[in-house]
Design a protein around this motif. Structure first.
Motif, PDB file in Angstrom:
ATOM      1  N   TRP A  82       0.833  -1.203   0.000  1.00  0.00           N
ATOM      2  CA  TRP A  82       0.000   0.000   0.000  1.00  0.00           C
ATOM      3  C   TRP A  82       0.867   1.253   0.000  1.00  0.00           C
ATOM      4  O   TRP A  82       1.855   1.341   0.728  1.00  0.00           O
ATOM      5  N   TRP A  83       0.463   2.220  -0.834  1.00  0.00           N
ATOM      6  CA  TRP A  83       1.096   3.538  -0.889  1.00  0.00           C
ATOM      7  C   TRP A  83      -0.029   4.574  -0.829  1.00  0.00           C
ATOM      8  O   TRP A  83      -1.099   4.353  -1.384  1.00  0.00           O
ATOM      9  N   VAL A  84       0.209   5.699  -0.162  1.00  0.00           N
ATOM     10  CA  VAL A  84      -0.849   6.693  -0.046  1.00  0.00           C
ATOM     11  C   VAL A  84      -0.332   8.085  -0.381  1.00  0.00           C
ATOM     12  O   VAL A  84       0.806   8.444  -0.082  1.00  0.00           O
ATOM     13  N   SER A  85      -1.219   8.861  -1.022  1.00  0.00           N
ATOM     14  CA  SER A  85      -1.033  10.295  -1.205  1.00  0.00           C
ATOM     15  C   SER A  85      -2.196  10.984  -0.493  1.00  0.00           C
ATOM     16  O   SER A  85      -2.911  10.345   0.278  1.00  0.00           O
ATOM     17  N   LYS A  86      -2.411  12.237  -0.717  1.00  0.00           N
ATOM     18  CA  LYS A  86      -3.407  12.994   0.038  1.00  0.00           C
ATOM     19  C   LYS A  86      -4.814  12.425  -0.109  1.00  0.00           C
ATOM     20  O   LYS A  86      -5.557  12.291   0.864  1.00  0.00           O
ATOM     21  N   HIS A  87      -5.216  12.062  -1.326  1.00  0.00           N
ATOM     22  CA  HIS A  87      -6.597  11.635  -1.572  1.00  0.00           C
ATOM     23  C   HIS A  87      -6.736  10.178  -2.008  1.00  0.00           C
ATOM     24  O   HIS A  87      -7.857   9.684  -2.120  1.00  0.00           O
ATOM     25  N   PHE A  88      -5.623   9.501  -2.262  1.00  0.00           N
ATOM     26  CA  PHE A  88      -5.706   8.167  -2.859  1.00  0.00           C
ATOM     27  C   PHE A  88      -4.836   7.167  -2.112  1.00  0.00           C
ATOM     28  O   PHE A  88      -3.790   7.509  -1.559  1.00  0.00           O
ATOM     29  N   ALA A  89      -5.302   5.909  -2.100  1.00  0.00           N
ATOM     30  CA  ALA A  89      -4.544   4.791  -1.550  1.00  0.00           C
ATOM     31  C   ALA A  89      -4.370   3.773  -2.672  1.00  0.00           C
ATOM     32  O   ALA A  89      -5.359   3.270  -3.214  1.00  0.00           O
ATOM     33  N   LEU A  90      -3.126   3.493  -3.026  1.00  0.00           N
ATOM     34  CA  LEU A  90      -2.829   2.616  -4.157  1.00  0.00           C
ATOM     35  C   LEU A  90      -2.223   1.315  -3.644  1.00  0.00           C
ATOM     36  O   LEU A  90      -1.198   1.315  -2.956  1.00  0.00           O
ATOM     37  N   LYS A  91      -2.876   0.234  -3.986  1.00  0.00           N
ATOM     38  CA  LYS A  91      -2.368  -1.106  -3.680  1.00  0.00           C
ATOM     39  C   LYS A  91      -1.750  -1.652  -4.958  1.00  0.00           C
ATOM     40  O   LYS A  91      -2.435  -1.773  -5.971  1.00  0.00           O
ATOM     41  N   SER A  92      -0.452  -1.983  -4.927  1.00  0.00           N
ATOM     42  CA  SER A  92       0.214  -2.318  -6.180  1.00  0.00           C
ATOM     43  C   SER A  92       1.408  -3.236  -5.948  1.00  0.00           C
ATOM     44  O   SER A  92       2.016  -3.237  -4.875  1.00  0.00           O
ATOM     45  N   ASP A  93       1.741  -4.005  -6.979  1.00  0.00           N
ATOM     46  CA  ASP A  93       2.967  -4.800  -6.989  1.00  0.00           C
ATOM     47  C   ASP A  93       3.955  -4.257  -8.021  1.00  0.00           C
ATOM     48  O   ASP A  93       4.911  -4.924  -8.379  1.00  0.00           O
ATOM     49  N   LEU A  94       3.722  -3.022  -8.472  1.00  0.00           N
ATOM     50  CA  LEU A  94       4.567  -2.409  -9.489  1.00  0.00           C
ATOM     51  C   LEU A  94       5.795  -1.764  -8.855  1.00  0.00           C
ATOM     52  O   LEU A  94       5.818  -1.483  -7.659  1.00  0.00           O
ATOM     53  N   PRO A  95       6.824  -1.469  -9.676  1.00  0.00           N
ATOM     54  CA  PRO A  95       7.993  -0.755  -9.147  1.00  0.00           C
ATOM     55  C   PRO A  95       7.608   0.627  -8.640  1.00  0.00           C
ATOM     56  O   PRO A  95       6.596   1.207  -9.048  1.00  0.00           O
ATOM     57  N   GLU A  96       8.459   1.178  -7.775  1.00  0.00           N
ATOM     58  CA  GLU A  96       8.157   2.447  -7.124  1.00  0.00           C
ATOM     59  C   GLU A  96       7.943   3.581  -8.120  1.00  0.00           C
ATOM     60  O   GLU A  96       7.081   4.440  -7.908  1.00  0.00           O
ATOM     61  N   ASP A  97       8.713   3.620  -9.220  1.00  0.00           N
ATOM     62  CA  ASP A  97       8.561   4.735 -10.159  1.00  0.00           C
ATOM     63  C   ASP A  97       7.176   4.731 -10.804  1.00  0.00           C
ATOM     64  O   ASP A  97       6.591   5.795 -11.053  1.00  0.00           O
ATOM     65  N   LYS A  98       6.623   3.546 -11.056  1.00  0.00           N
ATOM     66  CA  LYS A  98       5.271   3.471 -11.621  1.00  0.00           C
ATOM     67  C   LYS A  98       4.219   3.860 -10.573  1.00  0.00           C
ATOM     68  O   LYS A  98       3.246   4.567 -10.882  1.00  0.00           O
ATOM     69  N   VAL A  99       4.385   3.406  -9.356  1.00  0.00           N
ATOM     70  CA  VAL A  99       3.466   3.780  -8.279  1.00  0.00           C
ATOM     71  C   VAL A  99       3.410   5.295  -8.143  1.00  0.00           C
ATOM     72  O   VAL A  99       2.349   5.908  -8.046  1.00  0.00           O
ATOM     73  N   GLY A 134      -2.224  -3.694 -10.682  1.00  0.00           N
ATOM     74  CA  GLY A 134      -1.364  -4.869 -10.706  1.00  0.00           C
ATOM     75  C   GLY A 134      -0.471  -4.900 -11.917  1.00  0.00           C
ATOM     76  O   GLY A 134      -0.676  -4.171 -12.894  1.00  0.00           O
ATOM     77  N   SER A 135       0.521  -5.746 -11.892  1.00  0.00           N
ATOM     78  CA  SER A 135       1.504  -5.813 -12.965  1.00  0.00           C
ATOM     79  C   SER A 135       1.021  -6.607 -14.171  1.00  0.00           C
ATOM     80  O   SER A 135       1.638  -6.553 -15.239  1.00  0.00           O
TER      81      SER A 135
END
Length: 786
Positions: A82-99, A134-135
């Motif tokens: 899980w990664w979060v910004s101000k308004h969104f929570a992204l669940k991903s298995d992608l590399p950090e640059d894509k997230v 997802g990837s």
């Protein structure tokens, strides 16, 4: 009043924009420190449909699931973080640059989501919108299975946002443009659902039309500038699709498009842009959206309700239909991909790698008498390598992929005309740079020689270092003159060309490389000026809510405010002209002062910019008083709130959040703005409806099983209970099974005697509901340890 998350007390729509180069992420540091929603910051400059990112905070949460509008309906998955910004929570298995890229794009899109719907999701300060990226298709399917779905994304889709948990599921295609498009598109659906729990209150042309329109974008990764709602662009061109569908459907009306449940993306795209390209139509469309959302139709009622409202809200629907026909008939696409996997970054175009043995072609031919937007994304930034001051020229800049300089071809096709036997014939003459060494001008006759000239060694050497080359192309008599330039060197190349070239149109040609070519066309005039205050209004009018309040007051009381429509129209139609904005503002204030004594007091409060809403944070209700006026507002609540005294004051240009007693069924309030005093009442729900839920509880030695229905559509399946012993396999058995069908907003409760706890020891009772929820196969399970 809506059934869930938000209660609309007025039809006021406020196009408020949320604002936020990027800081490095320290995953370990973020894991050790709690992340507060209020710690996240995003700094974006917004001008019309364009956002420019200056700063964004992104936190890595790992397996910690943040609060979202998908609470308790979205889970962890193998390999996902899980990664979060101000308004969104992204669940991903992608590399950090894509997230990072996808969260940046979503934060840049967020203010435009808000502007399109005229509102932000309630409780957005405490919950985020959930996104899964997802990837691969298969990896996304795994995540969906973990969340209770019994299938992955539809075979024909690149992403899907699910009704059950309001989360968008995405996976990358091979097209970079589509990778960005799909996350903006699907998250628009999730935003839509976060407004009031679901999106099925709107027909296809709104849900898919708005999502496709806002995801029709141009993004410049170098400047981190995103333009949404682009009508006229190169890849994923919905103009071409729409014209084909319009012809195949025998010129369907908006009513016919509304009543057709089939997905026709091109037609939906046309309807949205048609309604929003004119200031007056745009305001009627915003009013229509608010009314439709307030009615909250579902299932089979959505299409007829929308059809009826369109005709009720637009004063002359027949005229609107005629204007739509004229709009589509006049549409001409600037871009045509004749061949090749073309991509677009800002104003630059490039090819993905393939094994083609021939040149790929992308034509750019702006429509000179268009009644629609043409090249409606920022024109390329000026470059010292080209001269764009000449009245008759074509200029191009090439940014080379350095490892590809010595292979492949890149250039442009010049449109030339010659007359044979009184018939004008158009020819495309290629001007190509081959292997970074020589420039060649083709011929219209296969037997004629190709003219080739070599670049100087100074140009070639500097090109290898900088990777940038500019070319300014003019025509004098029978000569085509090309000035090639790097940072420190110039070379003039002359070619024979005994035909006139159209310098307002060209083709981009390429093969076997990934260089980026930026054309500078005189017809590309769209510029973006970022001002001190952010403004998502498409005409950059600084007070769009002022106009909208006046517009809604006029529509609500048109019989009292005589001639208000014609009075407003004379100012609204001037909105596209920025030089008129100051005089428009003064005129609207004058109208408001004139109208205020003629309408009811509570309507006068709304007209002056005071708005009441309620929302829930978990089970805690709040009242918001949004005061956009220039004067403080006094509010009195009965029974007393938990967070204020009997009287509270809301300062000018602020919003107050007042904590209410969850035990109250009704809230009475009184507002005072200067001499205006008005009261009202809001009903609060005892419980929140949140779509399909399975819950199991124990009382009096028996299990109670509860199931709530969906927001829309048919739901049916089977609910069952199985006992699974800890010690004896022979004791494991099915103990209760029942077919179930449940309607939208319905709540069912079972207390079967078979689930009396005295019958079961040393094991688990597993209660499962296998359902088809409005087309989404789902399995919900609860376990009770005994």
């Amino acid at each position: 009043m809506l059934r869930t998350f938000i209660i609309l007390s007025t039809l006021l729509l406020s196009a408020c924009a949320q604002t936020g180069i990027t800081v490095p992420i320290n995953k370990q540091a973020n894991l050790l420190q709690p992340v507060s929603y209020h710690d996240q910051r995003v700094d974006i400059q917004i001008s019309g449909r364009t956002s420019k990112l200056n700063h964004i905070d992104i936190a890595f949460l790992g397996k910690t699931i943040p609060r979202t509008y998908s609470d308790n309906k979205i889970h962890n998955s193998r390999g996902y973080d899980w990664w979060v910004s101000k308004h969104f929570a992204l669940k991903s298995d992608l590399p950090e640059d894509k997230v990072r890229l996808y969260l940046e794009l979503l934060e840049m899109s967020y203010p435009h989501y808000v502007e399109l719907f005229g509102m932000a999701p309630s409780n957005i300060a405490n919950q985020r919108i959930a996104v899964v990226y997802g990837s691969s298709r298969e990896r996304v399917r795994e995540a969906m299975l973990d969340d209770g779905f019994l299938r992955g994304v539809h075979k024909t889709a690149g992403g899907e946002t699910m009704f059950y948990n309001r989360a968008g599921y995405n996976f990358p295609s091979h097209r970079e443009h589509h990778q960005r498009y799909i996350v903006i598109h699907e998250t628009m659906h999730a935003f839509h659902m976060a407004l009031n729990g679901h999106s099925t209150w709107a027909p296809n042309w709104i849900t898919e039309g708005l999502a496709d329109s806002i995801a029709s974008h141009v993004y410049d990764p170098e400047t981190k500038e995103l333009t949404v709602m682009v009508f006229d662009r190169a890849p994923m061109n919905y103009i071409t699709t729409g014209l084909k569908q319009f012809k195949a459907g025998y010129a369907p009306s908006i009513e016919a498009i509304n009543n057709d449940p089939a997905l026709k993306r091109g037609l939906n795209f046309f309807v949205i842009h048609f309604l929003m390209q004119d200031p007056i139509r745009q305001h009627y469309f915003k009013r229509f959206l608010a009314k439709l959302m307030h009615k909250n139709p579902h299932s089979g009622d959505t299409l007829p309700t929308a059809n009826r409202l369109l005709k009720e809200i637009f004063p002359n629907w027949e005229k609107v239909e005629r204007q739509f026909q004229a709009f589509v008939t006049n549409v001409r696409p600037t871009f045509q991909i004749k061949s090749g996997p073309w991509e677009q970054n800002g104003g630059a175009y490039w090819l993905r790698s393939d094994d083609s043995k021939t040149l790929h072609e992308l034509t750019i031919s702006p429509h000179k008498q268009a009644h629609h937007a043409v090249l409606d994304f920022p024109r390329p930034q000026a470059s010292s390598l080209v001269d764009t001051t000449l009245s008759e020229n074509i200029a191009i800049k090439i940014d080379f992929e350095k490892s590809h300089i010595h292979r492949g071809q890149i250039g442009i096709g010049l449109r030339a005309h010659r007359v044979l036997h009184q018939d004008a014939q158009e020819h495309v003459i290629p001007l190509m740079l081959t292997e970074g060494q020589r420039l060649s001008l083709g011929s219209i006759a296969s037997t004629a020689p190709i003219e080739s000239l070599a670049l100087t060694s100074d140009i070639i050497e500097e090109l290898a270092k900088t990777g940038r080359l500019g070319m300014t192309i003019t025509q004098q008599d029978d000569k085509l003159i090309v000035i090639a330039a790097t940072k420190n060197h110039k070379q003039t190349l002359n070619f024979n060309l005994p035909m006139r070239v159209d310098l307002n149109t060209l083709s981009i040609l390429g093969q076997s490389m990934n260089h980026k070519l930026t054309p500078y066309l005189s017809s590309h005039t769209h510029t973006v000026v970022h001002q001190e205050n952010n403004n998502t209004d498409p005409w950059r009018y600084p007070q769009p809510d002022l106009i909208l309040r006046a517009f809604n007051a006029c529509e609500n009381y048109a019989t009292i405010l005589r001639h208000c429509r014609s009075q407003l129209a004379q100012y609204m139609q001037k909105l596209p002209d920025p030089s008129q904005h100051l005089s428009i503002t003064q005129a609207i204030h004058d109208l408001i002062s004139k109208w205020q004594p003629q309408i009811p007091t509570y309507a006068a409060l709304t007209l002056n910019g005071v708005d009441i809403n309620t929302y829930y944070d978990a089970l805690q209700p709040y009242m918001t008083v949004n005061n956009t006026s220039n004067t403080a507002v006094k509010i009195m609540i009965s029974p007393l709130s938990l967070s204020s005294n009997k009287h509270a004051e809301v300062k000018a240009k602020t919003t107050a959040h007042i904590k209410l007693d969850p035990k109250m069924a009704v809230v009475n309030y009184t507002l005072q703005l200067n001499d205006l005093v008005a009261g009202g009442q809001i009903d609060l729900h005892d419980t929140l409806f949140d779509g399909v839920y399975l819950s199991v509880s124990k009382s009096d030695g028996r299990l109670t099983v509860e199931l709530s229905g969906p927001y829309s559509g048919q739901t049916s399946g089977e609910i069952s209970a199985n006992f699974i012993s800890y010690t004896h396999s022979g004791a494991t058995k099915s103990v209760w099974r029942k077919p179930v069908s449940i309607a939208p907003y319905e709540h069912k409760v079972w207390r079967p005697t078979e689930l009396s706890l005295q019958h079961y020891k040393m094991g688990i009772l597993e209660i499962s509901a296998i359902l088809d929820v409005d087309g989404e196969p789902l399995k919900l399970t609860k376990r009770v340890s005994l």
